[in-house]
Design an enzyme around this catalytic site. Structure first.
Site, PDB file in Angstrom:
ATOM      1  CG  ASP A  83      22.423 -19.957  89.391  1.00 32.23           C
ATOM      2  OD1 ASP A  83      22.579 -19.560  88.230  1.00 32.23           O
ATOM      3  OD2 ASP A  83      22.162 -19.189  90.358  1.00 32.23           O
ATOM      4  CG  HIS A 189      24.465 -12.406  90.958  1.00 29.28           C
ATOM      5  ND1 HIS A 189      25.624 -12.746  90.313  1.00 29.28           N
ATOM      6  CD2 HIS A 189      23.480 -13.075  90.314  1.00 29.28           C
ATOM      7  CE1 HIS A 189      25.353 -13.588  89.328  1.00 29.28           C
ATOM      8  NE2 HIS A 189      24.063 -13.799  89.297  1.00 29.28           N
ATOM      9  CG  ASN A 266      19.018 -16.956  86.556  1.00 29.64           C
ATOM     10  OD1 ASN A 266      18.314 -17.540  85.741  1.00 29.64           O
ATOM     11  ND2 ASN A 266      20.239 -17.358  86.838  1.00 29.64           N
TER      12      ASN A 266
HETATM   13  P1  13P Z   1      19.233 -11.844  91.961  1.00 29.02           P
HETATM   14  O1  13P Z   1      20.282 -11.657  93.006  1.00 29.02           O
HETATM   15  O2  13P Z   1      18.896 -10.541  91.284  1.00 29.02           O
HETATM   16  O3  13P Z   1      18.002 -12.511  92.472  1.00 29.02           O
HETATM   17  O4  13P Z   1      19.849 -12.780  90.819  1.00 29.02           O
HETATM   18  C1  13P Z   1      19.841 -14.170  90.954  1.00 29.02           C
HETATM   19  C2  13P Z   1      20.682 -14.833  89.915  1.00 29.02           C
HETATM   20  O5  13P Z   1      21.064 -14.273  88.905  1.00 29.02           O
HETATM   21  C3  13P Z   1      21.021 -16.244  90.169  1.00 29.02           C
HETATM   22  O6  13P Z   1      21.883 -16.754  89.214  1.00 29.02           O
HETATM   23  O1  G3H Z   2      24.095 -16.380  91.648  1.00 33.79           O
HETATM   24  C1  G3H Z   2      23.513 -15.931  92.595  1.00 33.79           C
HETATM   25  C2  G3H Z   2      22.414 -16.629  93.269  1.00 33.79           C
HETATM   26  O2  G3H Z   2      21.666 -15.659  93.970  1.00 33.79           O
HETATM   27  C3  G3H Z   2      22.886 -17.720  94.186  1.00 33.79           C
HETATM   28  O3  G3H Z   2      23.484 -17.175  95.281  1.00 33.79           O
HETATM   29  O4  G3H Z   2      25.679 -18.355  95.506  1.00 33.79           O
HETATM   30  O5  G3H Z   2      24.559 -17.175  97.457  1.00 33.79           O
HETATM   31  O6  G3H Z   2      23.634 -19.336  96.557  1.00 33.79           O
HETATM   32  P1  G3H Z   2      24.411 -18.069  96.256  1.00 33.79           P
HETATM   33 ZN    ZN Z   3      23.241 -15.395  88.340  1.00 33.50          ZN
END
Ligand code: 13P
Ligand code: G3H
Ligand code: ZN
Length: 349
Positions: A83, A189, A266
């Site tokens: 990701d 996010h 996501n």
């Molecule tokens: P959320 O914070 O809305 O769960 O989004 C997660 C996301 O886009 C991870 O790439």
């Molecule tokens: O991109 C956002 C996802 O919620 C992952 O979050 O970078 O804190 O692991 P993180």
């Molecule tokens: Zn994301």
């Protein structure tokens, strides 16, 4: 079966008219919750790890935990996805570790904070596509910039500052050859996305629909798609947490997206809330407990329940055994022969 290609999951989802949830993981309990939900609902699934997750868990632990899930439950189709990769090297290291899919998020520079230029984004994404496709690995790109900051990743600000331009999305897809495209339509996010139930002024479903019309053969990805349900906020707050009132992306808007080309959704924050609420409840109600299993098991159960619900709402439930998985070598051959080429100029033929 080995880990499968994300591209195949998304192609099948497009044929079936459903979406596939991509759930973030950092530890064993989250992986177990997701795979448990996939088994329970007969769903194919995408498990994803951010850079932060790879660092927190030491990525080999995460990768081998996912392989363990795969060995224990060979009937569940699992794609393993990086990701928000911030650079060619991050994506390359994920591929070398064995991930079957990567996101090259070139919407930001490699500091993960500063919006990049269109040309920079095209260049780095194209390079990742070339490296990944030769190895049968799927690539997701991003055009436009999401709002918010999670674990240091993000440009900050509201999700409305860099909404995706549909014409630019077409040019990006043509010049990079990505398999899937994350778009910015006003989401952010984290827990704080909207300060009231979102309407079309802040959640630009019209832009999503326009992008799909311009780019019908590219799988669209909705990031920042937690719904942040009030019930989950309430549990956290009831047991000593402090979350300010907030709204996420309503499930019905995600379902509208799925009817308009969204194939990957996501979700991380909702699961974080479910886990934290369940843990806080145990701590508040039985403060004498200190065995981690006493709070991690209810947390895992709460997350599994939520993931199973989302799998049903996204429509992937029931589609876990519809097709025979291709190998990553099959995918590499498909890219080499041009059969998997989705650039608009090719897909039109
Ligand atoms: P959320 O914070 O809305 O769960 O989004 C997660 C996301 O886009 C991870 O790439
Ligand atoms: O991109 C956002 C996802 O919620 C992952 O979050 O970078 O804190 O692991 P993180
Ligand atoms: Zn994301």
């Amino acid at each position: 079966m080995p880990l499968v290609s994300m591209r195949q999951l998304l192609d099948e989802a497009a044929k079936g008219g459903y979406g596939v949830g991509a759930f973030n993981v950092n530890n064993m309990e989250q992986i177990q919750a997701i795979v448990g939900a996939a088994k329970e609902t007969n769903s194919p699934v995408i498990i994803q790890a951010s850079r932060g997750a790879r660092k927190y868990a030491e990525d080999k632990y995460l990768f081998h935990l996912i392989l363990a899930a795969n060995e224990l439950h060979p009937d569940v189709m699992i794609a393993m996805h990086q990701d928000h990769g911030n650079s060619f090297d991050t994506c390359k290291s994920a591929i070398e570790l064995g991930f079957t899919s990567v996101m090259m998020d070139g919407s930001l520079k490699d500091d993960g904070k500063t919006p990049s230029s269109f040309e920079e984004n095209v260049e780095v994404t194209r390079r990742v596509v070339e490296f990944a496709h030769e190895r049968g690995v799927t690539v997701e790109g991003e055009i436009g910039v999401l709002g918010g900051v999670e674990d240091g990743h993000g440009a900050g600000g509201s999700g409305l500052e860099h909404i995706t331009d549909p014409d630019q999305a077409v040019e990006f897809a043509e010049r990079t050859g990505v398999d899937a495209l994350a778009i910015a339509i006003g989401t952010s996010h984290g827990a704080y996305k909207f300060n009231k139930k979102p309407d079309g002024s802040v959640l630009k479903m019209d832009v999503l629909i326009a992008i799909h019309e311009h780019l019908p053969h590219t799988h669209l990805v909705m990031h920042g798609s937690s719904s942040v349900p009030k019930e989950l906020q309430d549990i956290v707050n009831q047991y000593g947490g402090h979350l300010n009132p907030t709204w996420g992306v309503p499930v019905e808007e995600i379902q509208l997206g799925i009817r308009n080309g969204v194939r990957k959704i996501n979700v991380d924050t909702d699961n974080r809330l479910a886990l934290t609420g369940a843990i806080r409840k145990v701590f508040a109600e039985t403060p004498e407990k200190f065995d981690p299993r006493d709070y991690l098991k209810p947390a895992r159960d709460a997350m599994q329940k939520l993931v199973a619900l989302r799998m049903t709402q996204f429509g992937q439930a029931g589609h876990g055994k519809d097709y025979t998985p291709l190998t990553i070598a099959d995918m590499a051959e498909g890219y080499r022969s041009g059969k998997l080429d989705t650039r608009p100029s090719m897909a039109a033929h």
